[in-house]
Design a protein around this motif. Structure first.
Motif, PDB file in Angstrom:
ATOM      1  N   HIS A  92      44.778  42.820  32.101  1.00  0.00           N
ATOM      2  CA  HIS A  92      43.318  42.979  32.065  1.00  0.00           C
ATOM      3  C   HIS A  92      42.658  42.302  33.261  1.00  0.00           C
ATOM      4  O   HIS A  92      43.200  41.354  33.833  1.00  0.00           O
ATOM      5  N   ARG A 147      54.192  33.587  34.783  1.00  0.00           N
ATOM      6  CA  ARG A 147      53.827  34.375  33.601  1.00  0.00           C
ATOM      7  C   ARG A 147      52.943  35.577  33.951  1.00  0.00           C
ATOM      8  O   ARG A 147      52.722  36.445  33.095  1.00  0.00           O
ATOM      9  N   LYS A 148      52.472  35.648  35.219  1.00  0.00           N
ATOM     10  CA  LYS A 148      51.681  36.810  35.646  1.00  0.00           C
ATOM     11  C   LYS A 148      52.509  37.813  36.446  1.00  0.00           C
ATOM     12  O   LYS A 148      51.983  38.859  36.837  1.00  0.00           O
ATOM     13  N   ALA A 156      38.555  40.910  34.178  1.00  0.00           N
ATOM     14  CA  ALA A 156      37.421  40.501  33.335  1.00  0.00           C
ATOM     15  C   ALA A 156      37.937  40.603  31.892  1.00  0.00           C
ATOM     16  O   ALA A 156      39.097  40.264  31.630  1.00  0.00           O
ATOM     17  N   SER A 193      41.835  29.760  33.984  1.00  0.00           N
ATOM     18  CA  SER A 193      42.446  28.669  34.747  1.00  0.00           C
ATOM     19  C   SER A 193      42.694  29.039  36.217  1.00  0.00           C
ATOM     20  O   SER A 193      42.647  28.169  37.089  1.00  0.00           O
ATOM     21  N   THR A 194      42.924  30.311  36.521  1.00  0.00           N
ATOM     22  CA  THR A 194      43.357  30.670  37.874  1.00  0.00           C
ATOM     23  C   THR A 194      42.365  30.266  38.975  1.00  0.00           C
ATOM     24  O   THR A 194      42.781  29.686  39.977  1.00  0.00           O
ATOM     25  N   ARG A 203      44.668  28.066  24.421  1.00  0.00           N
ATOM     26  CA  ARG A 203      44.878  26.771  25.081  1.00  0.00           C
ATOM     27  C   ARG A 203      43.560  26.109  25.470  1.00  0.00           C
ATOM     28  O   ARG A 203      43.518  24.903  25.671  1.00  0.00           O
ATOM     29  N   ASP A 238      32.126  37.718  32.482  1.00  0.00           N
ATOM     30  CA  ASP A 238      32.194  37.936  31.032  1.00  0.00           C
ATOM     31  C   ASP A 238      31.741  36.687  30.290  1.00  0.00           C
ATOM     32  O   ASP A 238      31.576  35.615  30.895  1.00  0.00           O
ATOM     33  N   THR A 285      36.241  33.169  35.288  1.00  0.00           N
ATOM     34  CA  THR A 285      36.573  31.875  34.664  1.00  0.00           C
ATOM     35  C   THR A 285      38.072  31.880  34.363  1.00  0.00           C
ATOM     36  O   THR A 285      38.829  32.566  35.019  1.00  0.00           O
TER      37      THR A 285
HETATM   38  C1  F6R Z   1      37.779  35.348  32.822  1.00  0.00           C
HETATM   39  C2  F6R Z   1      38.365  36.666  33.070  1.00  0.00           C
HETATM   40  C3  F6R Z   1      39.787  36.947  32.695  1.00  0.00           C
HETATM   41  C4  F6R Z   1      40.779  35.975  33.306  1.00  0.00           C
HETATM   42  C5  F6R Z   1      42.190  36.307  32.837  1.00  0.00           C
HETATM   43  C6  F6R Z   1      43.216  35.340  33.405  1.00  0.00           C
HETATM   44  O1  F6R Z   1      36.444  35.330  33.307  1.00  0.00           O
HETATM   45  O2  F6R Z   1      37.700  37.490  33.544  1.00  0.00           O
HETATM   46  O3  F6R Z   1      40.107  38.248  33.098  1.00  0.00           O
HETATM   47  O4  F6R Z   1      40.687  36.043  34.697  1.00  0.00           O
HETATM   48  O5  F6R Z   1      42.232  36.280  31.450  1.00  0.00           O
HETATM   49  O6  F6R Z   1      42.973  34.076  32.873  1.00  0.00           O
HETATM   50  P1  F6R Z   1      43.708  32.792  33.417  1.00  0.00           P
HETATM   51  O7  F6R Z   1      43.270  32.590  34.816  1.00  0.00           O
HETATM   52  O8  F6R Z   1      43.233  31.664  32.525  1.00  0.00           O
HETATM   53  O9  F6R Z   1      45.171  33.045  33.304  1.00  0.00           O
END
Ligand code: F6R
Length: 249
Positions: free
Chosen positions: A139, A203-204, A141, A39-40, A168, A68, A37
């Motif tokens: 991290h 930001r990643k 999951a 945003s990505t 957010r 998760d 889940t």
């Molecule tokens: C969510 C999950 C997390 C997200 C991570 C990046 O199921 O496993 O590891 O993938 O926190 O979140 P975003 O994509 O919102 O930047």
């Protein structure tokens, strides 16, 4: 070994990820997907909805296991990850609700719920294709920095940075973000036959660079993927280290 493919835009990442899912579902209609889940992956889920509309590809036999789930949100809370995936993916591609599994955070015995989740994944024959996102602290999951490399599905606590990042989704209010979560462990994720790690946005960039250049260490949970036989990073240019178009780490 990790393959890295870099695209100009986040949309390019989403199209490539959707291509991989569609090819697999065509080959194996009862594919078991591991679903992130956040945003990505949303762009990928948009693409899958579009592909289903355009090409009529059927997801009725596809099964999905979430990575998760938050502990403590009401069952109908819109940010419960099960609700997010039902809304943003399953309903749009025609994946039956009974084909979707998430860790059962409402059970009184959470340790038993985690063990049962592992058993359910095993009974399904394991995950064919796991979609992952990357946290700004490295991290995957909800395996926060310091997670054991041999960890399995368990109850854990989010870092302050992840709570801040995820506010957010909760009206910007950190106080509404549950601290406790159930998450697949690093060893659980590593059993997926194929893994796609989606990484987009500036930001990643630091977290991805550390994952790619570092050794395998619990301090960077995503680094465990170096030991996986079939992992591909799909990154946009903003997140990718400054190298050629396709590389192997
Ligand atoms: C969510 C999950 C997390 C997200 C991570 C990046 O199921 O496993 O590891 O993938 O926190 O979140 P975003 O994509 O919102 O930047």
């Amino acid at each position: 070994m990790i393959d890295v493919r870099v695209f100009d835009t986040a949309e390019g990442v989403a199209v490539a990820a959707a291509d991989a899912v569609v090819a697999l579902v065509r080959r194996k209609p009862d594919t078991v997907l591991g679903l992130a889940t956040g945003s990505t992956p949303l762009g990928t889920y948009d693409q899958l909805a579009e592909r289903r509309r355009r090409e009529g590809i059927s997801f009725t036999r596809v099964r999905g296991f979430l990575l998760d789930e938050y502990v403590g949100l009401a069952p109908d809370h819109p940010e419960r990850y099960r609700n997010v995936i039902l809304r943003d993916l399953a309903a749009r591609v025609g994946m039956p609700v009974e084909n979707l599994r998430a860790p059962r955070v409402d059970e009184p015995d959470l340790a038993a719920a985690c063990a049962e989740y592992e058993a359910e994944i095993a009974r399904a024959g394991g995950v064919d294709l796991q979609i992952l996102g990357l946290g700004t602290d490295g991290h995957i999951a909800f395996n926060m920095p310091g997670s054991e490399l041999d960890s399995r599905t368990r109850l854990t606590t989010l870092t302050d940075q992840t709570v801040r990042d995820n506010a957010r989704f909760f009206d910007g209010d950190e106080g509404q973000v549950p601290r406790e979560v159930l998450t697949q462990g690093l060893a659980t994720i590593m059993e997926a036959r194929e893994i796609l790690l989606l990484v987009t946005g500036e930001r990643k960039a630091a977290a991805l660079a550390e994952l790619l250049e570092g050794t395998v260490t619990p301090e960077r949970p995503g680094s465990v993927l170096h030991a996986h036989p079939r992992t591909t990073v799909l990154a946009d240019r903003a997140a990718a280290p400054p190298v050629g178009v396709a590389s192997t780490w």
